[in-house]
Design a protein around this motif. Structure first.
Motif, mmCIF file in Angstrom:
data_model
loop_
_atom_site.group_PDB
_atom_site.id
_atom_site.type_symbol
_atom_site.label_atom_id
_atom_site.label_comp_id
_atom_site.label_asym_id
_atom_site.label_seq_id
_atom_site.Cartn_x
_atom_site.Cartn_y
_atom_site.Cartn_z
ATOM 1 N N HIS A 1 0.827 -1.187 0.000
ATOM 2 C CA HIS A 1 0.000 0.000 0.000
ATOM 3 C C HIS A 1 0.874 1.254 0.000
ATOM 4 O O HIS A 1 2.091 1.174 0.137
ATOM 5 C CB HIS A 1 -0.926 0.003 1.217
ATOM 6 C CG HIS A 1 -1.846 -1.166 1.270
ATOM 7 N ND1 HIS A 1 -1.610 -2.275 2.051
ATOM 8 C CD2 HIS A 1 -3.019 -1.399 0.616
ATOM 9 C CE1 HIS A 1 -2.590 -3.144 1.893
ATOM 10 N NE2 HIS A 1 -3.459 -2.652 1.018
ATOM 11 N N ASN A 2 0.232 2.402 -0.140
ATOM 12 C CA ASN A 2 0.992 3.649 -0.104
ATOM 13 C C ASN A 2 1.805 3.763 1.180
ATOM 14 O O ASN A 2 2.963 4.172 1.180
ATOM 15 C CB ASN A 2 0.054 4.848 -0.222
ATOM 16 C CG ASN A 2 -0.507 5.005 -1.628
ATOM 17 O OD1 ASN A 2 -0.085 4.307 -2.562
ATOM 18 N ND2 ASN A 2 -1.455 5.894 -1.784
ATOM 19 N N ILE A 3 1.149 3.415 2.293
ATOM 20 C CA ILE A 3 1.804 3.427 3.597
ATOM 21 C C ILE A 3 1.333 2.212 4.381
ATOM 22 O O ILE A 3 0.130 1.992 4.544
ATOM 23 C CB ILE A 3 1.459 4.711 4.396
ATOM 24 C CG1 ILE A 3 1.884 5.953 3.620
ATOM 25 C CG2 ILE A 3 2.129 4.683 5.780
ATOM 26 C CD1 ILE A 3 1.402 7.263 4.238
ATOM 27 N N ASP A 4 2.273 1.403 4.855
ATOM 28 C CA ASP A 4 1.966 0.240 5.673
ATOM 29 C C ASP A 4 2.574 0.424 7.057
ATOM 30 O O ASP A 4 3.756 0.754 7.182
ATOM 31 C CB ASP A 4 2.530 -1.045 5.058
ATOM 32 C CG ASP A 4 1.793 -1.465 3.799
ATOM 33 O OD1 ASP A 4 0.560 -1.319 3.770
ATOM 34 O OD2 ASP A 4 2.447 -1.944 2.856
ATOM 35 N N VAL A 5 1.766 0.206 8.090
ATOM 36 C CA VAL A 5 2.254 0.246 9.464
ATOM 37 C C VAL A 5 2.095 -1.145 10.055
ATOM 38 O O VAL A 5 0.978 -1.666 10.157
ATOM 39 C CB VAL A 5 1.478 1.271 10.319
ATOM 40 C CG1 VAL A 5 2.051 1.302 11.734
ATOM 41 C CG2 VAL A 5 1.539 2.656 9.676
ATOM 42 N N ASP B 1 14.849 5.684 8.489
ATOM 43 C CA ASP B 1 15.805 5.805 7.389
ATOM 44 C C ASP B 1 15.612 7.068 6.568
ATOM 45 O O ASP B 1 16.585 7.700 6.146
ATOM 46 C CB ASP B 1 15.682 4.594 6.451
ATOM 47 C CG ASP B 1 16.061 3.294 7.113
ATOM 48 O OD1 ASP B 1 17.002 3.300 7.931
ATOM 49 O OD2 ASP B 1 15.408 2.263 6.826
ATOM 50 N N PHE B 2 14.346 7.427 6.299
ATOM 51 C CA PHE B 2 14.086 8.493 5.335
ATOM 52 C C PHE B 2 12.841 9.298 5.692
ATOM 53 O O PHE B 2 11.965 8.829 6.422
ATOM 54 C CB PHE B 2 13.851 7.926 3.931
ATOM 55 C CG PHE B 2 15.049 7.284 3.302
ATOM 56 C CD1 PHE B 2 16.128 8.053 2.870
ATOM 57 C CD2 PHE B 2 15.107 5.910 3.129
ATOM 58 C CE1 PHE B 2 17.234 7.459 2.285
ATOM 59 C CE2 PHE B 2 16.208 5.310 2.540
ATOM 60 C CZ PHE B 2 17.271 6.084 2.121
ATOM 61 N N GLN B 3 12.788 10.503 5.125
ATOM 62 C CA GLN B 3 11.528 11.208 5.004
ATOM 63 C C GLN B 3 11.017 10.957 3.586
ATOM 64 O O GLN B 3 11.616 10.219 2.822
ATOM 65 C CB GLN B 3 11.723 12.696 5.276
ATOM 66 C CG GLN B 3 12.160 12.977 6.715
ATOM 67 C CD GLN B 3 11.842 14.384 7.164
ATOM 68 O OE1 GLN B 3 10.801 14.937 6.845
ATOM 69 N NE2 GLN B 3 12.756 14.954 7.926
ATOM 70 N N SER B 4 9.915 11.565 3.242
ATOM 71 C CA SER B 4 9.317 11.325 1.932
ATOM 72 C C SER B 4 10.169 11.910 0.810
ATOM 73 O O SER B 4 10.851 12.916 0.981
ATOM 74 C CB SER B 4 7.925 11.949 1.877
ATOM 75 O OG SER B 4 7.390 11.856 0.578
ATOM 76 N N SER B 5 10.089 11.274 -0.349
ATOM 77 C CA SER B 5 10.775 11.788 -1.536
ATOM 78 C C SER B 5 9.839 12.629 -2.405
ATOM 79 O O SER B 5 10.229 13.086 -3.476
ATOM 80 C CB SER B 5 11.335 10.621 -2.362
ATOM 81 O OG SER B 5 10.303 9.719 -2.721
ATOM 82 N N ILE C 1 7.900 -0.884 18.673
ATOM 83 C CA ILE C 1 6.548 -1.422 18.629
ATOM 84 C C ILE C 1 5.966 -1.477 17.217
ATOM 85 O O ILE C 1 4.957 -2.155 16.993
ATOM 86 C CB ILE C 1 5.603 -0.619 19.536
ATOM 87 C CG1 ILE C 1 5.521 0.848 19.087
ATOM 88 C CG2 ILE C 1 6.041 -0.722 20.996
ATOM 89 C CD1 ILE C 1 4.456 1.655 19.838
ATOM 90 N N ALA C 2 6.597 -0.773 16.260
ATOM 91 C CA ALA C 2 6.027 -0.783 14.907
ATOM 92 C C ALA C 2 7.056 -0.332 13.876
ATOM 93 O O ALA C 2 8.032 0.353 14.205
ATOM 94 C CB ALA C 2 4.800 0.123 14.828
ATOM 95 N N GLU C 3 6.833 -0.738 12.632
ATOM 96 C CA GLU C 3 7.631 -0.278 11.490
ATOM 97 C C GLU C 3 6.692 0.313 10.443
ATOM 98 O O GLU C 3 5.565 -0.148 10.269
ATOM 99 C CB GLU C 3 8.414 -1.429 10.870
ATOM 100 C CG GLU C 3 9.540 -1.952 11.742
ATOM 101 C CD GLU C 3 10.343 -3.054 11.071
ATOM 102 O OE1 GLU C 3 11.385 -3.433 11.627
ATOM 103 O OE2 GLU C 3 9.909 -3.531 9.992
ATOM 104 N N VAL C 4 7.190 1.331 9.757
ATOM 105 C CA VAL C 4 6.421 1.995 8.708
ATOM 106 C C VAL C 4 7.151 1.821 7.381
ATOM 107 O O VAL C 4 8.334 2.166 7.258
ATOM 108 C CB VAL C 4 6.247 3.501 9.010
ATOM 109 C CG1 VAL C 4 5.445 4.176 7.894
ATOM 110 C CG2 VAL C 4 5.596 3.715 10.365
ATOM 111 N N HIS C 5 6.461 1.262 6.384
ATOM 112 C CA HIS C 5 6.998 1.146 5.030
ATOM 113 C C HIS C 5 6.100 1.955 4.089
ATOM 114 O O HIS C 5 4.893 2.057 4.314
ATOM 115 C CB HIS C 5 7.038 -0.312 4.576
ATOM 116 C CG HIS C 5 7.963 -1.172 5.375
ATOM 117 N ND1 HIS C 5 7.570 -1.800 6.533
ATOM 118 C CD2 HIS C 5 9.272 -1.485 5.185
ATOM 119 C CE1 HIS C 5 8.592 -2.480 7.027
ATOM 120 N NE2 HIS C 5 9.631 -2.301 6.237
ATOM 121 N N SER C 6 6.697 2.527 3.052
ATOM 122 C CA SER C 6 5.896 3.384 2.182
ATOM 123 C C SER C 6 6.504 3.506 0.789
ATOM 124 O O SER C 6 7.735 3.503 0.631
ATOM 125 C CB SER C 6 5.783 4.784 2.807
ATOM 126 O OG SER C 6 5.111 5.678 1.940
#
Length: 248
Positions: A2-6, A89-93, A46-51
């Protein structure tokens, strides 16, 4: 994807009082502060965010194993305060991604019961700084006295271009969700990873939150950086004198 996964590692509904954001930025100042606190407080991930809004690349570990970029949520439970940390690791591109990711982070904070958001970063001035200031911005003028008493300063026209990225958007967007917001920005050249500036920001943040951590390791990195800066200054001075002698 998805656009953003938590992805949460536990189904705990534990609450948090404050959110501290320390994503990568100018001089890596905020990142250094937040990651140092996480380590010293032994906070739990407690969580990871992928996007898809992160840069299109994978990162390699020391063994050559690749992984997708991620941001991480940590939680610390103290005697008088509980903290949610946002690092990674990053902010948005992309501009759109900045807004959508900030909205996601605020939703997570809101669900956890967070009342105040602290965003941390560096204020790039383009040159080496001897007496580092910690500049501040707040979501409500009533917070200014508290922030100034902790050692930060408010200056007209600084930063001139506003606060870019998560550090700014979490404040601006957080107002609509009912959060108090404080941004702390340590002056830095912007050319190097700056633990000296990070140490100054940590000092102000500790006074505001009432959470003190052992700053020894961060100070050691700051001392190493100060020694490096002095060598750079001496080298520049020597080169300048050589040029003058040559011209004369």
């Amino acid at each position: 994807m998805h656009n953003i996964d938590v992805d949460f590692f536990e189904k705990s509904s534990s609450s948090c009082d404050i959110l501290i954001e320390g994503l990568p930025g100018v001089g890596q100042v905020g990142k250094l502060v937040a990651e140092h606190m996480i380590k010293e407080l032994n906070a739990e991930k407690i969580a990871e965010v992928h996007s898809i809004f992160f840069p299109p690349q994978v990162l390699m570990d020391e063994e050559g194993v690749a992984r997708l970029p991620k941001n991480e949520i940590y939680r610390y439970e103290g005697e008088n305060i509980s903290i949610m940390f946002l690092v990674g690791d990053f902010q948005s591109s992309s501009p759109e991604g900045h807004y959508l990711l900030a909205d996601t982070y605020l939703d997570l904070a809101q669900k956890a019961g967070v009342k105040r958001v602290y965003t941390l970063g560096g204020y790039g001035v383009g040159h080496l700084v001897d007496n580092i200031r910690v500049l501040a911005a707040v979501s409500d003028g009533k917070l200014k006295d508290e922030v100034e008493a902790a050692g930060a300063v408010f200056t007209t026209g600084e930063p001139g271009g506003g606060i870019i990225g998560a550090s700014g958007l979490l404040l601006g967007m957080g107002v609509k969700k009912g959060f108090e917001g404080i941004c702390l920005m340590g002056e830095t050249s912007g050319y190097l990873v700056d633990p000296i500036s990070a140490n100054q920001v940590l000092s102000v943040l500790s006074k505001l939150t009432g959470v003190s951590v052992d700053a020894t390791k961060l100070k050691e990195r700051a001392d190493e950086m100060e020694n490096f800066v002095e060598r750079v200054k001496e080298s520049e001075k020597a080169n300048s004198e050589e040029e003058l002698n040559y011209i004369g």
